[in-house]
Write a protein that holds these residues in place. Structure first.
Motif, PDB file in Angstrom:
ATOM      1  N   LEU A 298       0.880  -1.347   0.022  1.00 47.47           N
ATOM      2  CA  LEU A 298      -0.137  -0.012  -0.007  1.00 47.47           C
ATOM      3  C   LEU A 298       0.821   1.206  -0.133  1.00 47.47           C
ATOM      4  O   LEU A 298       0.318   2.381   0.050  1.00 47.47           O
ATOM      5  N   GLY A 299       2.093   1.179  -0.167  1.00 50.64           N
ATOM      6  CA  GLY A 299       2.889   2.476   0.016  1.00 50.64           C
ATOM      7  C   GLY A 299       3.350   2.983   1.197  1.00 50.64           C
ATOM      8  O   GLY A 299       3.887   4.072   1.183  1.00 50.64           O
ATOM      9  N   GLN A 300       3.044   2.248   2.406  1.00 47.01           N
ATOM     10  CA  GLN A 300       3.222   2.813   3.653  1.00 47.01           C
ATOM     11  C   GLN A 300       4.305   2.200   4.481  1.00 47.01           C
ATOM     12  O   GLN A 300       4.530   1.217   5.166  1.00 47.01           O
ATOM     13  N   TYR A 301       5.585   2.546   3.880  1.00 47.44           N
ATOM     14  CA  TYR A 301       6.589   2.087   3.833  1.00 47.44           C
ATOM     15  C   TYR A 301       7.275   2.067   5.165  1.00 47.44           C
ATOM     16  O   TYR A 301       7.950   1.073   5.676  1.00 47.44           O
ATOM     17  N   THR A 302       7.302   3.197   5.944  1.00 40.69           N
ATOM     18  CA  THR A 302       7.731   3.255   7.325  1.00 40.69           C
ATOM     19  C   THR A 302       7.055   2.248   8.249  1.00 40.69           C
ATOM     20  O   THR A 302       7.457   1.625   8.997  1.00 40.69           O
ATOM     21  N   LYS A 303       5.557   2.192   8.218  1.00 44.76           N
ATOM     22  CA  LYS A 303       4.852   1.229   8.798  1.00 44.76           C
ATOM     23  C   LYS A 303       5.235  -0.244   8.449  1.00 44.76           C
ATOM     24  O   LYS A 303       5.373  -1.043   9.373  1.00 44.76           O
ATOM     25  N   ALA A 304       5.656  -0.452   7.212  1.00 43.64           N
ATOM     26  CA  ALA A 304       6.132  -1.822   6.854  1.00 43.64           C
ATOM     27  C   ALA A 304       7.277  -2.105   7.566  1.00 43.64           C
ATOM     28  O   ALA A 304       7.625  -3.198   8.018  1.00 43.64           O
ATOM     29  N   VAL A 305       8.099  -1.156   7.553  1.00 38.55           N
ATOM     30  CA  VAL A 305       9.379  -1.484   8.302  1.00 38.55           C
ATOM     31  C   VAL A 305       9.440  -1.868   9.728  1.00 38.55           C
ATOM     32  O   VAL A 305       9.732  -2.646  10.249  1.00 38.55           O
ATOM     33  N   ASP A 306       8.467  -0.953  10.334  1.00 32.12           N
ATOM     34  CA  ASP A 306       8.510  -1.015  11.837  1.00 32.12           C
ATOM     35  C   ASP A 306       7.899  -2.329  12.199  1.00 32.12           C
ATOM     36  O   ASP A 306       8.300  -3.085  13.040  1.00 32.12           O
ATOM     37  N   THR A 307       6.758  -2.676  11.460  1.00 38.31           N
ATOM     38  CA  THR A 307       6.185  -4.090  11.697  1.00 38.31           C
ATOM     39  C   THR A 307       6.891  -5.257  11.192  1.00 38.31           C
ATOM     40  O   THR A 307       6.904  -6.098  12.096  1.00 38.31           O
ATOM     41  N   LEU A 308       7.612  -5.304  10.067  1.00 39.23           N
ATOM     42  CA  LEU A 308       8.328  -6.170   9.708  1.00 39.23           C
ATOM     43  C   LEU A 308       9.639  -6.294  10.886  1.00 39.23           C
ATOM     44  O   LEU A 308      10.315  -7.585  11.019  1.00 39.23           O
ATOM     45  N   ARG A 309      10.073  -5.308  11.261  1.00 39.40           N
ATOM     46  CA  ARG A 309      11.271  -5.333  12.237  1.00 39.40           C
ATOM     47  C   ARG A 309      10.923  -5.894  13.649  1.00 39.40           C
ATOM     48  O   ARG A 309      11.451  -6.842  14.152  1.00 39.40           O
ATOM     49  N   ARG A 310       9.679  -5.627  14.059  1.00 35.00           N
ATOM     50  CA  ARG A 310       8.975  -6.126  15.293  1.00 35.00           C
ATOM     51  C   ARG A 310       8.849  -7.666  14.983  1.00 35.00           C
ATOM     52  O   ARG A 310       9.388  -8.523  15.833  1.00 35.00           O
ATOM     53  N   GLY A 311       8.434  -8.222  13.924  1.00 39.05           N
ATOM     54  CA  GLY A 311       8.318  -9.476  13.524  1.00 39.05           C
ATOM     55  C   GLY A 311       9.699 -10.186  13.429  1.00 39.05           C
ATOM     56  O   GLY A 311       9.785 -11.326  14.015  1.00 39.05           O
ATOM     57  N   ALA A 312      10.665  -9.470  12.807  1.00 34.81           N
ATOM     58  CA  ALA A 312      12.113 -10.410  12.950  1.00 34.81           C
ATOM     59  C   ALA A 312      12.649 -10.371  14.421  1.00 34.81           C
ATOM     60  O   ALA A 312      13.344 -11.210  14.368  1.00 34.81           O
ATOM     61  N   GLU A 313      12.292  -9.546  15.262  1.00 39.14           N
ATOM     62  CA  GLU A 313      12.737  -9.656  16.605  1.00 39.14           C
ATOM     63  C   GLU A 313      11.880 -10.590  17.300  1.00 39.14           C
ATOM     64  O   GLU A 313      12.627 -11.204  18.011  1.00 39.14           O
ATOM     65  N   GLU A 314      10.723 -10.850  17.140  1.00 47.06           N
ATOM     66  CA  GLU A 314      10.122 -11.756  17.861  1.00 47.06           C
ATOM     67  C   GLU A 314      10.273 -13.110  17.159  1.00 47.06           C
ATOM     68  O   GLU A 314      10.203 -14.142  17.885  1.00 47.06           O
ATOM     69  N   PHE A 315      10.332 -13.166  15.911  1.00 49.18           N
ATOM     70  CA  PHE A 315      10.550 -14.746  15.343  1.00 49.18           C
ATOM     71  C   PHE A 315      11.893 -14.479  14.578  1.00 49.18           C
ATOM     72  O   PHE A 315      12.008 -14.630  13.163  1.00 49.18           O
ATOM     73  N   PRO A 316      12.974 -14.317  15.083  1.00 53.02           N
ATOM     74  CA  PRO A 316      14.446 -14.377  14.410  1.00 53.02           C
ATOM     75  C   PRO A 316      14.767 -15.577  13.753  1.00 53.02           C
ATOM     76  O   PRO A 316      15.527 -15.412  12.798  1.00 53.02           O
ATOM     77  N   GLU A 317      14.215 -16.669  13.834  1.00 49.99           N
ATOM     78  CA  GLU A 317      14.411 -17.894  13.071  1.00 49.99           C
ATOM     79  C   GLU A 317      13.742 -17.917  11.868  1.00 49.99           C
ATOM     80  O   GLU A 317      14.041 -18.793  10.781  1.00 49.99           O
ATOM     81  N   ASP A 318      12.942 -16.830  11.430  1.00 50.87           N
ATOM     82  CA  ASP A 318      11.724 -16.999  10.227  1.00 50.87           C
ATOM     83  C   ASP A 318      12.639 -16.429   9.345  1.00 50.87           C
ATOM     84  O   ASP A 318      12.835 -14.878   9.284  1.00 50.87           O
ATOM     85  N   GLY A 319      13.227 -16.702   8.414  1.00 48.14           N
ATOM     86  CA  GLY A 319      13.862 -15.943   7.189  1.00 48.14           C
ATOM     87  C   GLY A 319      12.748 -14.970   6.237  1.00 48.14           C
ATOM     88  O   GLY A 319      13.318 -14.402   5.634  1.00 48.14           O
ATOM     89  N   ALA A 320      11.553 -15.414   6.293  1.00 45.53           N
ATOM     90  CA  ALA A 320      10.931 -14.447   5.667  1.00 45.53           C
ATOM     91  C   ALA A 320      10.577 -12.851   5.766  1.00 45.53           C
ATOM     92  O   ALA A 320      10.615 -11.984   5.285  1.00 45.53           O
TER      93      ALA A 320
END
Length: 175
Positions: free
Chosen positions: A100-122
């Motif tokens: 949707l072009g909401q890149y800052t929200k995307a980065v914030d959400t995906l960073r949170r996911g990467a922190e919570e699920f560090p083993e998930d390469g997606a």
């Protein structure tokens, strides 16, 4: 939707059956009917994080990203999702924000996911795409190279794993 379908939404004992039916419909390819059922269930159970997540997913698979966002956000707003569904909701929401072009929200959400699920390469893969969209190409490349070095089964990549990992930390470094 029949009167029977909407009446069932008011009975706690049938919530699981209705949710299972909607998920089954989606799995069988009847995505629009599944979406309609999940929207009705979400209205009947507005605090139910699992239903909200399933409704978000039903919208996403139909290309209705903007409509999926409120369901994703609701699913993540309170505890209640299983770890697997939380992982899917964070990845889905982050990816949807990016589309949707909401890149800052995307980065914030995906960073949170990467922190919570560090083993998930997606997460690093999708985060790299969002970082690219924000212009942070260096960080995007670092994530992708690290992911490549640590997950590739390609014998050639594996033989250069240490070098790729080293350069991933600083692509501008010289030997």
């Amino acid at each position: 939707m029949s009167d029977e379908d909407t009446d069932e939404g008011t009975h706690e004992g049938t919530r699981d059956e209705q949710l299972a039916e909607a998920v089954r419909l989606r799995a069988q390819g009847d995505r629009e009917r599944a979406r309609q059922r999940l929207v009705a269930l979400s209205a009947a159970y507005p605090e139910d994080t699992e239903i909200a997540y399933q409704a978000a997913w039903a919208h996403d698979v139909l290309g209705l990203e903007a409509e999926a966002v409120p369901f994703y956000e609701r699913s993540l707003s309170t505890p209640g999702l299983s770890a697997e569904d939380r992982r899917g909701a964070l990845l889905g929401l982050g990816s949807t924000y990016r589309v949707l072009g909401q890149y800052t929200k995307a980065v914030d959400t995906l960073r949170r996911g990467a922190e919570e699920f560090p083993e998930d390469g997606a997460f690093p893969a999708f985060l790299a795409m969002a970082l690219y969209n924000t212009g942070d190409h260096h960080e995007a490349m670092r994530l992708l190279l690290t992911l490549l070095a640590t997950t590739s089964d390609d014998p050639s990549v594996r033989s250069y794993r240490r070098a790729v990992e080293t350069y991933a930390q600083d692509l501008d470094a010289t030997v």
